[in-house]
Design a protein around this motif. Structure first.
Motif, mmCIF file in Angstrom:
data_model
loop_
_atom_site.group_PDB
_atom_site.id
_atom_site.type_symbol
_atom_site.label_atom_id
_atom_site.label_comp_id
_atom_site.label_asym_id
_atom_site.label_seq_id
_atom_site.Cartn_x
_atom_site.Cartn_y
_atom_site.Cartn_z
ATOM 1 N N THR A 127 0.819 -1.211 0.000
ATOM 2 C CA THR A 127 0.000 0.000 0.000
ATOM 3 C C THR A 127 0.857 1.267 0.000
ATOM 4 O O THR A 127 0.422 2.320 -0.487
ATOM 5 C CB THR A 127 -0.948 0.032 1.211
ATOM 6 O OG1 THR A 127 -0.184 -0.022 2.421
ATOM 7 C CG2 THR A 127 -1.917 -1.131 1.172
ATOM 8 N N ARG B 281 -8.280 6.995 -0.543
ATOM 9 C CA ARG B 281 -7.745 7.083 0.809
ATOM 10 C C ARG B 281 -7.831 8.531 1.289
ATOM 11 O O ARG B 281 -8.033 9.449 0.515
ATOM 12 C CB ARG B 281 -6.289 6.602 0.852
ATOM 13 C CG ARG B 281 -6.103 5.140 0.452
ATOM 14 C CD ARG B 281 -4.650 4.714 0.650
ATOM 15 N NE ARG B 281 -4.475 3.285 0.377
ATOM 16 C CZ ARG B 281 -4.079 2.793 -0.776
ATOM 17 N NH1 ARG B 281 -3.797 3.622 -1.776
ATOM 18 N NH2 ARG B 281 -3.954 1.495 -0.954
ATOM 19 N N SER C 281 0.420 4.387 -2.694
ATOM 20 C CA SER C 281 0.322 5.811 -2.364
ATOM 21 C C SER C 281 1.426 6.602 -3.050
ATOM 22 O O SER C 281 1.206 7.731 -3.513
ATOM 23 C CB SER C 281 0.395 6.002 -0.846
ATOM 24 O OG SER C 281 -0.749 5.460 -0.221
ATOM 25 N N ALA D 40 -5.313 11.420 -2.820
ATOM 26 C CA ALA D 40 -6.363 10.900 -1.940
ATOM 27 C C ALA D 40 -7.655 10.689 -2.713
ATOM 28 O O ALA D 40 -8.326 9.654 -2.567
ATOM 29 C CB ALA D 40 -6.580 11.856 -0.772
ATOM 30 N N THR E 164 -3.688 9.805 5.434
ATOM 31 C CA THR E 164 -3.168 8.454 5.185
ATOM 32 C C THR E 164 -2.112 8.468 4.097
ATOM 33 O O THR E 164 -1.071 7.816 4.212
ATOM 34 C CB THR E 164 -4.313 7.508 4.793
ATOM 35 O OG1 THR E 164 -5.247 7.407 5.877
ATOM 36 C CG2 THR E 164 -3.782 6.111 4.473
#
Length: 292
Positions: free
Chosen positions: A7, A30, A11, A25, A34
């Motif tokens: 993950t 997300r 990102s 995001a 985060t």
């Protein structure tokens, strides 16, 4: 790198591709905190700075740029693993993700999906209404309805037909402003165009009509809002023929032959061995041409 977490790479790719934490995001689903936490964790584990702050967002550092190819290779491998397992699904159950243009997703697909779910109660549909091109190879969608022919490899593509398009207005507008009698008459009418997109300007240029953005008194890129504005009597605008007829819009300048919009149904070849994806693909192939 110990305790590797995929993950974090997801990102990293989202920020690299969008240029900011907030856009990453939105694209990934997300939260912005985060995303920021993932980037911090990845940089700590690697012992390197991957992004530098610039006006309006973030840009890759030299190290971040060097990692991009490897991260994208991992992304493609993960997508392939997902497609292989999805492709072996034998039951017509579970989720199928469809992406389509805003107009098709709003005005055409819901009734078809209602019929499909009535026939297949264990099926679930995720519908993404967007004019951007979702990447089938990265599993951003299982099935795509597009207005341009896809040119990626490993895709199964079927042309379903073409959507007739014309120039329309609400009767309320014509009662107020009159009906244009020719191209030269357009200058005295309120025209609906797009905001950032130059599609309308290029389309008019094909007819030998030179226009600028400011020649359109009302501008919006969202196709649903655009059509609703025509329906409300704001002015003259392009519309798909079937939807215009449903709304009771009046076609003007019928000699203005706007090229129809081709409709392509596409899925990744690995997913055609999935019973649920094959069922949706075949259902749309059969029913959608009757609605164009």
């Amino acid at each position: 790198m110990q305790n590797f977490d995929w993950t974090l790479i997801q990102s990293f790719l989202s920020v690299a591709q969008t240029g900011s934490y907030s856009a990453a995001a939105r694209a990934s689903g997300r939260s912005q905190p985060t995303i920021g936490r993932h980037i911090d964790q990845l940089q700590t584990q690697l012992g390197a700075t991957l992004f530098q702050r610039i006006t309006g967002g973030y840009a890759l550092t030299q190290t971040g740029t060097a990692l991009m190819d490897h991260a994208q290779t991992m992304q493609k491998a993960a997508a392939q693993m997902s497609m292989i397992t999805a492709g072996r699904a034998a039951d017509i159950r579970g989720t199928v993700r469809i992406t389509a243009s805003e107009i098709v997703a709003t005005y055409i697909l819901p009734e078809l999906i209602a019929d499909l779910l009535a026939q297949e109660p264990e099926l679930q549909i995720e519908l993404v209404a967007t004019n951007s091109t979702e990447n089938l190879l990265l599993r951003e969608a299982d099935i795509a309805l597009r207005m341009v022919e896809p040119n990626q490899l490993d895709l199964i593509t079927r042309k379903l037909g073409a959507i007739p398009v014309g120039l329309y207005a609400a009767q309320s507008y014509l009662d107020r402003a009159g009906t244009p009698q020719g191209f030269g008459d357009l200058s005295r009418h309120t025209l609906l165009g797009y905001d950032k997109s130059d599609l309308m300007i290029r389309g008019m240029a094909a007819f030998g009509i030179t226009m600028q953005r400011t020649d359109f008194a009302f501008r919006v890129d969202d196709q649903v809002t655009y059509l609703e504005a025509v329906r409300a009597g704001v002015g003259l605008g392009a519309s798909q023929q079937r939807q215009a007829e449903i709304y009771g819009l009046v076609r003007v300048l019928p000699d203005l032959e706007i090229p129809p919009l081709p409709v392509w149904l596409t899925a990744h070849s690995a997913l055609r061995t999935s019973a649920r994806v094959r069922r949706v693909f075949d259902f749309l192939s059969e029913t959608l041409p009757k609605r164009l």
